[in-house]
Structure formats: structure tokens, C-alpha cells
Motif scaffolding. Structure first.
Motif, PDB file in Angstrom:
ATOM      1  N   LEU A  98       0.858  -1.182   0.000  1.00 18.82           N
ATOM      2  CA  LEU A  98       0.000   0.000   0.000  1.00 18.82           C
ATOM      3  C   LEU A  98       0.893   1.230   0.000  1.00 18.82           C
ATOM      4  CD1 LEU A  98      -2.783   1.345   0.212  1.00 18.82           C
ATOM      5  CD2 LEU A  98      -2.621   1.118   2.706  1.00 18.82           C
ATOM      6  N   LEU A 149       1.344   5.208  -0.029  1.00 21.07           N
ATOM      7  CA  LEU A 149       0.615   6.400   0.403  1.00 21.07           C
ATOM      8  C   LEU A 149       1.458   7.629   0.087  1.00 21.07           C
ATOM      9  CD1 LEU A 149      -0.493   4.950   3.869  1.00 21.07           C
ATOM     10  CD2 LEU A 149      -1.793   4.941   1.739  1.00 21.07           C
ATOM     11  N   ILE A 179      -2.760   7.807   5.844  1.00 24.32           N
ATOM     12  CA  ILE A 179      -2.519   6.703   6.781  1.00 24.32           C
ATOM     13  C   ILE A 179      -3.815   6.298   7.462  1.00 24.32           C
ATOM     14  CG2 ILE A 179      -1.383   6.069   8.943  1.00 24.32           C
ATOM     15  CD1 ILE A 179       0.987   7.829   8.038  1.00 24.32           C
ATOM     16  N   GLY A 192      -6.204   4.702   4.792  1.00 26.46           N
ATOM     17  CA  GLY A 192      -5.712   3.393   4.383  1.00 26.46           C
ATOM     18  C   GLY A 192      -5.899   2.330   5.454  1.00 26.46           C
ATOM     19  N   ARG A 193      -5.582   2.684   6.700  1.00 24.48           N
ATOM     20  CA  ARG A 193      -5.711   1.710   7.782  1.00 24.48           C
ATOM     21  C   ARG A 193      -7.160   1.402   8.101  1.00 24.48           C
ATOM     22  NH1 ARG A 193      -0.832   3.788  11.874  1.00 24.48           N
ATOM     23  NH2 ARG A 193       0.882   3.133  10.498  1.00 24.48           N
ATOM     24  N   ALA A 236      -1.703  -4.789   5.174  1.00 18.86           N
ATOM     25  CA  ALA A 236      -1.023  -3.903   4.227  1.00 18.86           C
ATOM     26  C   ALA A 236       0.425  -3.691   4.644  1.00 18.86           C
ATOM     27  CB  ALA A 236      -1.744  -2.565   4.164  1.00 18.86           C
ATOM     28  N   GLU A 240       2.826  -0.986   4.403  1.00 15.90           N
ATOM     29  CA  GLU A 240       2.710   0.437   4.107  1.00 15.90           C
ATOM     30  C   GLU A 240       4.028   1.049   3.634  1.00 15.90           C
ATOM     31  OE1 GLU A 240       1.213   2.409   7.540  1.00 15.90           O
ATOM     32  OE2 GLU A 240      -0.803   1.558   7.373  1.00 15.90           O
ATOM     33  N   VAL A 255       5.036   4.898   3.037  1.00 17.05           N
ATOM     34  CA  VAL A 255       4.536   6.268   3.212  1.00 17.05           C
ATOM     35  C   VAL A 255       5.550   7.262   2.659  1.00 17.05           C
ATOM     36  CG1 VAL A 255       3.663   7.971   4.847  1.00 17.05           C
ATOM     37  CG2 VAL A 255       3.311   5.532   5.291  1.00 17.05           C
TER      38      VAL A 255
END
Length: 276
Positions: free
Chosen positions: A8, A10, A20, A23-24, A35, A37, A39
Motif C-alpha cells: 500500500l 501512500l 494513513i 488506508g488503515r 497492508a 505500508e 509512506v
């Protein structure tokens, strides 16, 4: 049950907090799937975006972004189509709805929600106050608080206080310890909302045992004795009832859920306080 994973990405021109959280919140709805992540905050130039695109190409996945300036969003979407990575501008549907309703054009301002305005400094002031008044410290100026949280040890008073401070509320938390009297200023406090937090004895014992384990401390103590803990909780609830303070059972609540309930109580409390 085995878990599956997906990448994922971001991509934000600000701090990335919005992405964040979105998405979470969305990923949490899928049991057994997590996921990984990636970022990328403060992406505001072509070279910065190219570095992001190279990482997406190395680990294709789902891409969410908030890029409000220039053509960065279009360049990102083009790159995502080339790599087969689904891409979505999280704010675009909201902007479109607002524009349709308000009949006004948006002004691209990356990170506009983090401007140093009065609300920002109010949160900083609340955070400083809350940290200084954690765990019963500085009990003489309780009247300056917006919210006072009471509860036995391990009822999430401190993290809840910090969450509320981030929402701009000056918060004091006071521990209820057997044999230790509450500060006299509490009885005289009129302005603050006073809330009692409690949980099931089993939950409190579990958290306290984990706490002692992390400290390598002796577990043969009343601090984790099930009957002693039950008595603590019973006494705290009697105190709350006697003073007609609203209570919240935090046994199965997250910090965010507890804080949301307190914010609802605070809004009602302020309306009553102002009306008096």
C-alpha cells in the motif's frame, strides 16, 4: 489462519496523516489481509515524485495519494497505469462534491490543514497542559482543565488524555489508589467535565501483569490480585455514582472510541455550563 499481504503506497504532499488513517481504516475491514505500508510525505516536486514512482515499480500495489498542486497527480497516475498499480486520489471525490455544493473553485494549498493558526496553537497549549498534569501531577489548578479523567491504574487515562489534548482539550488525569485521598481541588472544580473510566477486573489484571512482566517486577502483589482489583473497581464506581460523574467502560474500547465518547460528553457539558 494464514495472512496475506499487499503493498500500500501512500503518497502525500503534506504529512501523510490523512492517507494513513484512510488506508488503515479501509484495510482493517479485511480479515486475514494486512497492508505493507510505504509512506511518502512532503512530495512536492518532480524529482521527489520520480523517487516515489521508482519504489512503486519495485513493489507494485495499491496507491493512494493526496497531491493538490501542479501536475504531480497526473504524472503519478500515468506511472501507475504503466505498472498496473490501481491508483486513487483520496481527496478528489470530496473536492468534487464540495465544489458542486459550494459553487466555488479550489485553491491548491498543500498541507493547508496544518497551517499555524489559532486552532493549532490551542492544541499545542492543550498538549503542554496535559503532559504537565499527567497521573495526578499539579492537582491544585484542576479548574483550568477542560476534562478530568479518573480511574484505577491501567484504565488508559494517559493515552486518552493525550488524544484529547491533540483535539485541543486541556486534560488532567487522576489515579484512584486505595488509601490515597483525592485532591481537595477536585470537589471545588466546576468548569471541567469529570469522567470516570473503568474496566473489567480480568482486563485490568491482564494489563497490569503485562506491565509487571515488562518491568521484570514481582507479580505476587495485590496490584494483580483479582479480588483486590475487583474491590478497587467497585470502589471507583461507587465514587463515580456518588458524585454523579459520567462513566465509560473501557474494557473493549480503543483509545479513539473512548475519546470520541468523552468529546460527546464534553459538548453537552459545555452547553450546560454556558447556559448556567
Amino acid at each position: 489462519m494464514s495472512r496475506s499481504y499487499f503493498h500500500l503506497h501512500l503518497v502525500s504532499d503534506s504529512t501523510g496523516e490523512t492517507l494513513i488513517n484512510v488506508g488503515r481504516a479501509a484495510a482493517a475491514q479485511y480479515e486475514g489481509i494486512s497492508a505493507i505500508e510505504h509512506v511518502y510525505p512532503l512530495v512536492r516536486s518532480g524529482p521527489q515524485l520520480e523517487r516515489v514512482i521508482s519504489e512503486i515499480k519495485a513493489a507494485p500495489g495499491l496507491v493512494l495519494y493526496t497531491l493538490v498542486g501542479g501536475d504531480l497527480g497526473e504524472r503519478l497516475e500515468t506511472a501507475c497505469r504503466e505498472t498496473g498499480s490501481p491508483c486513487l486520489s483520496v481527496l478528489q471525490p470530496v473536492h468534487a462534491l464540495l465544489q458542486s455544493y459550494l459553487g466555488a473553485q479550489t485553491t491548491a494549498r498543500p498541507g493547508a490543514q496544518h497551517m499555524l493558526n489559532a486552532e493549532y496553537f490551542k492544541r499545542i497549549d492543550a498538549m503542554n497542559f496535559t503532559l504537565a498534569h499527567d497521573d495526578g501531577n499539579l492537582p491544585d489548578d484542576l479548574e483550568e482543565a477542560d476534562v478530568i479523567l479518573l480511574g484505577v491504574s491501567r484504565t488508559s487515562k494517559t493515552p486518552t488524555s493525550i488524544y484529547l489534548a491533540n483535539r485541543g482539550l486541556k486534560t488532567t488525569n487522576l489515579p484512584l489508589v486505595p488509601g490515597v485521598p483525592l485532591p481537595p481541588a477536585l470537589e471545588a472544580a466546576k468548569r471541567p467535565l469529570i469522567v470516570g473510566l473503568f474496566a473489567s477486573p480480568e482486563r485490568i489484571v491482564q494489563i497490569r501483569q503485562n506491565r509487571l512482566l515488562s518491568l521484570n517486577a514481582d507479580e505476587s502483589t495485590l496490584y494483580v490480585d483479582r479480588e483486590a482489583v475487583a474491590d478497587e473497581i467497585t470502589s471507583s464506581r461507587r465514587l463515580f455514582t456518588r458524585n454523579r460523574w459520567p462513566t465509560i467502560d473501557v474494557t473493549r474500547r480503543s483509545i479513539e472510541e473512548t475519546a470520541a465518547a468523552i468529546l460527546d460528553l464534553y459538548r453537552d457539558h459545555r452547553l450546560k455550563f454556558i447556559a448556567v
